[in-house]
Each structure stands twice: as C-alpha cells, then as structure tokens.
Design an enzyme around this catalytic site. Structure first.
Site, PDB file in Angstrom:
ATOM      1  N   MET A 103      -9.248  -1.023  -3.228  1.00  0.00           N
ATOM      2  CA  MET A 103      -8.699  -1.932  -2.217  1.00  0.00           C
ATOM      3  C   MET A 103      -8.196  -2.196  -0.720  1.00  0.00           C
ATOM      4  O   MET A 103      -6.995  -1.008  -0.854  1.00  0.00           O
ATOM      5  CB  MET A 103      -8.159  -2.900  -3.209  1.00  0.00           C
ATOM      6  CG  MET A 103      -8.011  -3.077  -4.042  1.00  0.00           C
ATOM      7  SD  MET A 103      -7.116  -4.035  -5.368  1.00  0.00           S
ATOM      8  CE  MET A 103      -5.883  -2.817  -5.659  1.00  0.00           C
ATOM      9  N   ILE A 160      -2.323   1.829  -9.124  1.00  0.00           N
ATOM     10  CA  ILE A 160      -2.307   2.875  -8.918  1.00  0.00           C
ATOM     11  C   ILE A 160      -2.020   2.000  -6.639  1.00  0.00           C
ATOM     12  O   ILE A 160      -2.486   1.618  -6.055  1.00  0.00           O
ATOM     13  CB  ILE A 160      -3.356   3.846  -7.796  1.00  0.00           C
ATOM     14  CG1 ILE A 160      -4.500   4.326  -9.424  1.00  0.00           C
ATOM     15  CG2 ILE A 160      -2.459   4.824  -7.093  1.00  0.00           C
ATOM     16  CD1 ILE A 160      -4.871   5.886  -9.434  1.00  0.00           C
ATOM     17  N   GLY A 190      -2.602  -3.208  -0.104  1.00  0.00           N
ATOM     18  CA  GLY A 190      -2.989  -2.008  -0.591  1.00  0.00           C
ATOM     19  C   GLY A 190      -3.692  -0.977  -1.315  1.00  0.00           C
ATOM     20  O   GLY A 190      -2.750  -0.088  -1.203  1.00  0.00           O
ATOM     21  N   SER A 191      -4.444  -0.903  -2.427  1.00  0.00           N
ATOM     22  CA  SER A 191      -3.912   0.007  -3.211  1.00  0.00           C
ATOM     23  C   SER A 191      -5.309   0.426  -4.077  1.00  0.00           C
ATOM     24  O   SER A 191      -6.696   0.603  -3.637  1.00  0.00           O
ATOM     25  CB  SER A 191      -3.300  -0.677  -4.572  1.00  0.00           C
ATOM     26  OG  SER A 191      -3.854  -2.043  -4.655  1.00  0.00           O
ATOM     27  N   ARG A 192      -5.106   1.033  -5.602  1.00  0.00           N
ATOM     28  CA  ARG A 192      -6.532   1.326  -5.617  1.00  0.00           C
ATOM     29  C   ARG A 192      -6.390   0.440  -7.278  1.00  0.00           C
ATOM     30  O   ARG A 192      -5.452   1.057  -7.598  1.00  0.00           O
ATOM     31  CB  ARG A 192      -7.135   2.599  -5.539  1.00  0.00           C
ATOM     32  CG  ARG A 192      -8.253   3.192  -6.703  1.00  0.00           C
ATOM     33  CD  ARG A 192      -8.828   4.565  -5.854  1.00  0.00           C
ATOM     34  NE  ARG A 192      -8.008   5.489  -7.131  1.00  0.00           N
ATOM     35  CZ  ARG A 192      -8.488   7.296  -7.130  1.00  0.00           C
ATOM     36  NH1 ARG A 192      -7.766   7.567  -6.161  1.00  0.00           N
ATOM     37  NH2 ARG A 192      -8.192   7.463  -7.999  1.00  0.00           N
TER      38      ARG A 192
END
Length: 233
Positions: A103, A160, A190-192
C-alpha cells in the site's frame, strides 16, 4: 436523481475516527502557520485534505463463495512466493504460499478479512520500519499477525508497518469469528499486508496487479485450474 445521489455518496466517503486527531493537527497547523505566512495555509490545507483522504473508509462489495480468498488491502500485488511464515504465528515451519499487497500513501489503509472463520491467534511483534516493499520487511518490521481457521485450514494475515507507518491498529480479538471482507484493522501511512495460504492454493492474481480490499479475489482454496499467466500491456 438516483445517479446524482450515488455520485454525491461516492464523493463523501466516511472517514475513520482514528484519523480525526491527525486531521485536527494538520488543520490547526494550517491556521496557525498560515497566520504568519499565507502560502503556508494553502499548502497545509492541501495536506489536511490528503489526511482526510488517507483515512477514508469506503463501502465495498465482497464476492462470497466457499474457498475464495479476498484481498485484505488496497494496493499493488508486490510478491507471490512460497516462504516459511513468521514464527509468532504458531504455524508449522514449512513453506506456505504468500501473497503480498503493498500500500502506498494514496491507497485506502483499512484492512479487511480475506476469508471467514475463527481467529485463533493474534501476535504483535515490534520491529524496524524498513521499506515495506522489501522482502526482508516480513521478518524485521513491526507487524501484527492474525491466524484464521477456515474450511479446515489455517490462513495467515500479517499487517506490516512500513517506512512511513508508525502504528498498526487492530479491531478484533482472539477467539472471535470474522466474515470475509469484514474490517479488522488499519495501518497508518504506507505499509503492506501479507496473506499466507496452503502451498498449492490456486492463485488468481499476478505481480504488479492492482488489488482492492474486500473485492479483488486473490486465490481459490478449492480451485483446481492450472496456474494463470499475466502479461503486462
């Protein structure tokens, strides 16, 4: 009139309450600093609008059928590989199929359950804040892992934190039942999100493809088709 109503409804998307403090801070900064230099007001007003956009929580239409695995996050499919899941998930130390959704700061960061079932484990692990697009982020970054029992198999979902993200928010508890597409948390800025599935699960997306949380079908636990090929165009 119906079309006008739908257009207005899409424009004014609900905002998660977790974003209210950030919106207030950004707007206050715009007013205070703008008092001293007007251009700063307009710059920070744009930042305030972006923060509102970041914490949006749109309605989604989730496809429902036994075996379907739905994307838990908006973003880009960044990796598809067989890897050993993180130890804190309590799963066997054997390779599982991992589908990663990255993301960026313009994607909606509300996360949704990829399958329905019972949450058997939630494990938070503190860590670093490396770029979430890197493979090693799965092991070294701050993360929150859920294990969902569904159809006799364990499905893992790992939020994450990334280079900018500094807070993972979780809205569910161990032992609860969860429905496919149900909101279970978010990651700020902002991440995953990684999804761990049994090895051999039929994958229905390709690396680089755009996924929509609660709508895009990532895989089929009951699928028997040959793997699909995806070509960039």
């Amino acid at each position: 009139m119906t079309d006008i109503y739908e257009s207005i409804r899409r424009l004014f998307v609900p905002i998660r309450r977790e974003g209210y403090p950030f919106i207030a801070i950004a707007f206050a900064a715009a007013v205070i600093l703008g008092f001293f230099w007007t251009p700063l007001f307009w710059v920070l007003l744009i930042v305030t609008l972006w923060v509102c956009y970041f914490f949006r929580d749109p309605q989604r239409v989730t496809p429902v059928r036994d075996g379907l695995v739905i994307s838990p996050a908006d973003g880009r499919i960044s990796m598809i590989a067989d890897v050993v899941p993180p130890t804190e998930m309590g799963l066997p130390e054997l390779p599982m199929l991992r589908i990663s959704v990255f993301m960026n700061v313009f994607d909606c960061h509300v996360n949704r359950a990829p399958v329905d079932g019972r949450i058997t484990r939630i494990a938070y692990t503190p860590g670093l804040f490396l770029n979430a697009d890197l493979d090693k982020a799965s092991e070294h970054n701050e993360r929150n892992a859920l294990v969902i029992e569904t159809e006799g198999v364990s499905v893992g979902v790992v939020q994450i934190a990334g280079l900018v993200a500094r807070r993972i928010v979780d809205w569910v508890k161990e032992g609860e039942s969860i429905a496919t597409g149900q909101r279970f948390g978010l990651i700020r800025f902002g991440s995953r999100v990684d999804v761990y599935l049994p090895t051999g699960t039929q994958v229905l997306v390709g690396v680089g493809q755009k996924a929509v949380a609660g709508e895009t079908v990532l895989a089929d636990l009951r699928g028997t088709e040959a793997p699909r090929m995806y070509l960039a165009s």
